[in-house]
Design a protein around this motif. Sequence first.
Motif, PDB file in Angstrom:
ATOM      1  N   CYS A 263       0.835  -1.205   0.000  1.00  0.00           N
ATOM      2  CA  CYS A 263       0.000   0.000   0.000  1.00  0.00           C
ATOM      3  C   CYS A 263       0.868   1.253   0.000  1.00  0.00           C
ATOM      4  O   CYS A 263       0.600   2.211  -0.727  1.00  0.00           O
ATOM      5  N   THR A 264       1.923   1.266   0.802  1.00  0.00           N
ATOM      6  CA  THR A 264       2.804   2.432   0.885  1.00  0.00           C
ATOM      7  C   THR A 264       3.587   2.628  -0.407  1.00  0.00           C
ATOM      8  O   THR A 264       3.826   3.769  -0.833  1.00  0.00           O
ATOM      9  N   ALA A 265       4.002   1.519  -1.037  1.00  0.00           N
ATOM     10  CA  ALA A 265       4.738   1.637  -2.298  1.00  0.00           C
ATOM     11  C   ALA A 265       3.886   2.283  -3.375  1.00  0.00           C
ATOM     12  O   ALA A 265       4.375   3.081  -4.177  1.00  0.00           O
ATOM     13  N   GLY A 266       2.602   1.951  -3.390  1.00  0.00           N
ATOM     14  CA  GLY A 266       1.689   2.578  -4.337  1.00  0.00           C
ATOM     15  C   GLY A 266       1.924   2.128  -5.761  1.00  0.00           C
ATOM     16  O   GLY A 266       2.948   1.521  -6.092  1.00  0.00           O
ATOM     17  N   SER A 267       0.961   2.398  -6.613  1.00  0.00           N
ATOM     18  CA  SER A 267       1.056   2.064  -8.027  1.00  0.00           C
ATOM     19  C   SER A 267       0.647   3.271  -8.847  1.00  0.00           C
ATOM     20  O   SER A 267      -0.300   3.987  -8.496  1.00  0.00           O
ATOM     21  N   SER A 268       1.358   3.511  -9.936  1.00  0.00           N
ATOM     22  CA  SER A 268       1.011   4.612 -10.827  1.00  0.00           C
ATOM     23  C   SER A 268      -0.181   4.293 -11.703  1.00  0.00           C
ATOM     24  O   SER A 268      -0.700   5.165 -12.391  1.00  0.00           O
ATOM     25  N   SER A 269      -0.609   3.026 -11.681  1.00  0.00           N
ATOM     26  CA  SER A 269      -1.728   2.601 -12.514  1.00  0.00           C
ATOM     27  C   SER A 269      -3.023   2.621 -11.710  1.00  0.00           C
ATOM     28  O   SER A 269      -3.101   2.022 -10.633  1.00  0.00           O
ATOM     29  N   PRO A 270      -4.080   3.289 -12.187  1.00  0.00           N
ATOM     30  CA  PRO A 270      -5.372   3.242 -11.483  1.00  0.00           C
ATOM     31  C   PRO A 270      -5.903   1.823 -11.354  1.00  0.00           C
ATOM     32  O   PRO A 270      -6.544   1.480 -10.358  1.00  0.00           O
ATOM     33  N   ARG A 271      -5.640   1.006 -12.349  1.00  0.00           N
ATOM     34  CA  ARG A 271      -6.072  -0.390 -12.273  1.00  0.00           C
ATOM     35  C   ARG A 271      -5.374  -1.105 -11.134  1.00  0.00           C
ATOM     36  O   ARG A 271      -5.991  -1.887 -10.402  1.00  0.00           O
ATOM     37  N   GLY A 272      -4.068  -0.842 -10.944  1.00  0.00           N
ATOM     38  CA  GLY A 272      -3.344  -1.466  -9.844  1.00  0.00           C
ATOM     39  C   GLY A 272      -3.892  -1.043  -8.495  1.00  0.00           C
ATOM     40  O   GLY A 272      -4.085  -1.867  -7.604  1.00  0.00           O
ATOM     41  N   ARG A 273      -4.162   0.248  -8.332  1.00  0.00           N
ATOM     42  CA  ARG A 273      -4.727   0.725  -7.069  1.00  0.00           C
ATOM     43  C   ARG A 273      -6.107   0.136  -6.821  1.00  0.00           C
ATOM     44  O   ARG A 273      -6.473  -0.179  -5.680  1.00  0.00           O
ATOM     45  N   GLY A 274      -6.881  -0.038  -7.891  1.00  0.00           N
ATOM     46  CA  GLY A 274      -8.193  -0.660  -7.745  1.00  0.00           C
ATOM     47  C   GLY A 274      -8.096  -2.105  -7.293  1.00  0.00           C
ATOM     48  O   GLY A 274      -8.909  -2.567  -6.481  1.00  0.00           O
ATOM     49  N   LEU A 275      -7.105  -2.809  -7.797  1.00  0.00           N
ATOM     50  CA  LEU A 275      -6.903  -4.193  -7.365  1.00  0.00           C
ATOM     51  C   LEU A 275      -6.614  -4.272  -5.872  1.00  0.00           C
ATOM     52  O   LEU A 275      -7.129  -5.149  -5.176  1.00  0.00           O
ATOM     53  N   TYR A 276      -5.805  -3.340  -5.380  1.00  0.00           N
ATOM     54  CA  TYR A 276      -5.481  -3.358  -3.949  1.00  0.00           C
ATOM     55  C   TYR A 276      -6.717  -3.064  -3.104  1.00  0.00           C
ATOM     56  O   TYR A 276      -6.947  -3.708  -2.074  1.00  0.00           O
ATOM     57  N   VAL A 277      -7.521  -2.105  -3.528  1.00  0.00           N
ATOM     58  CA  VAL A 277      -8.717  -1.749  -2.759  1.00  0.00           C
ATOM     59  C   VAL A 277      -9.693  -2.919  -2.701  1.00  0.00           C
ATOM     60  O   VAL A 277     -10.220  -3.261  -1.627  1.00  0.00           O
ATOM     61  N   VAL A 278      -9.943  -3.549  -3.831  1.00  0.00           N
ATOM     62  CA  VAL A 278     -10.887  -4.672  -3.853  1.00  0.00           C
ATOM     63  C   VAL A 278     -10.333  -5.859  -3.070  1.00  0.00           C
ATOM     64  O   VAL A 278     -11.075  -6.552  -2.361  1.00  0.00           O
ATOM     65  N   SER A 279      -9.027  -6.092  -3.177  1.00  0.00           N
ATOM     66  CA  SER A 279      -8.410  -7.180  -2.421  1.00  0.00           C
ATOM     67  C   SER A 279      -8.563  -6.964  -0.921  1.00  0.00           C
ATOM     68  O   SER A 279      -8.908  -7.890  -0.178  1.00  0.00           O
ATOM     69  N   THR A 280      -8.304  -5.738  -0.474  1.00  0.00           N
ATOM     70  CA  THR A 280      -8.440  -5.429   0.950  1.00  0.00           C
ATOM     71  C   THR A 280      -9.892  -5.560   1.404  1.00  0.00           C
ATOM     72  O   THR A 280     -10.176  -6.095   2.493  1.00  0.00           O
ATOM     73  N   ALA A 281     -10.820  -5.088   0.582  1.00  0.00           N
ATOM     74  CA  ALA A 281     -12.238  -5.191   0.935  1.00  0.00           C
ATOM     75  C   ALA A 281     -12.671  -6.648   1.043  1.00  0.00           C
ATOM     76  O   ALA A 281     -13.450  -7.014   1.939  1.00  0.00           O
ATOM     77  N   ALA A 282     -12.170  -7.499   0.164  1.00  0.00           N
ATOM     78  CA  ALA A 282     -12.541  -8.915   0.189  1.00  0.00           C
ATOM     79  C   ALA A 282     -12.051  -9.596   1.462  1.00  0.00           C
ATOM     80  O   ALA A 282     -12.795 -10.342   2.116  1.00  0.00           O
ATOM     81  N   VAL A 283     -10.803  -9.346   1.842  1.00  0.00           N
ATOM     82  CA  VAL A 283     -10.283 -10.011   3.036  1.00  0.00           C
ATOM     83  C   VAL A 283     -10.931  -9.474   4.300  1.00  0.00           C
ATOM     84  O   VAL A 283     -11.161 -10.217   5.272  1.00  0.00           O
ATOM     85  N   LEU A 284     -11.270  -8.183   4.329  1.00  0.00           N
ATOM     86  CA  LEU A 284     -11.951  -7.629   5.496  1.00  0.00           C
ATOM     87  C   LEU A 284     -13.364  -8.194   5.628  1.00  0.00           C
ATOM     88  O   LEU A 284     -13.827  -8.487   6.746  1.00  0.00           O
TER      89      LEU A 284
END
Length: 280
Positions: free
Chosen positions: A117-138
């Motif tokens: 999360c801290t490293a971040g991604s320049s791609s909106p698609r990459g950031r979206g993957l992280y958000v959905v992944s976190t939401a799924a595990v929560l």
Amino acid sequence: GLRRIASNSSLRRTDFICVELVLIVVGVGSTLFHAYPCRLTEVMDELPMSILACMYLACCRPILPRVFASELVRKMLIPSVAVMVVGSWAAYFYFHNFEIFAALFTAQVLLPSFISCTAGSSSPRGRGLYVVSTAAVLAGKAIWEWEQGLYRTGMCPQLLPLSSAPWRGLTLLDTAALFIAHPCWHLLSALSHALWMKYIAFLVLEVEQPPAKKYGEANADKKETGAGDVTYEKSATPRRRSSRIAVTYEDVDCRDLRRLETFIKYSYNKELFFAGAPMA
């Protein structure tokens, strides 16, 4: 995951491959534990999960410079986590307390998640993957805690043989706890794994294979740094197919013959077209 690795040669790395293989072992161990619950199958379920979390951290090694500026911290991070894991497992075996494993596994998962999360991604698609992944595990964790709460209070329904189970007497809540809750935890955690691995692949490729600069950007860098030689890099998306290389007069300093010779040398003998250059 293995299919994604096979389709991209840049992802054929030992850590990425090991993550997917260990996930298969986790599935086998979890199946054995649910079918034959005992101390041995419990370890066969939980130990691969801890190893899988260690492999998550190993996948984050290429992006550590984005998060930790100190080289000493980067070098000591993985050995420190390894000591923590071994010590926690020793305490778990000695005290037979599930809470030790739960705390360890939670810390192991949170650390790679924080780094990515801290490293971040320049791609909106990459950031979206992280958000959905976190939401799924929560969401899966919330369902897990609900099921565990029912179990701790003695309200979790027991699965009886089909011949004696009072199926018609089950309430909607009992049915959800009996058939839906725990499978949802497994499905959501698997979805989170798949999305996070895809996200970490985005980050690794960004670090190890930065996008090529267009010619104008490369030339601007040359002017800022004051480099001696003229450098040229083709655009990734040319406007038209042509064997000619369009070069403006400002791109070539014709007053310096050595630099001009260097430019011609690295033009790979292609035809040069000087757009608007005054020829003396």
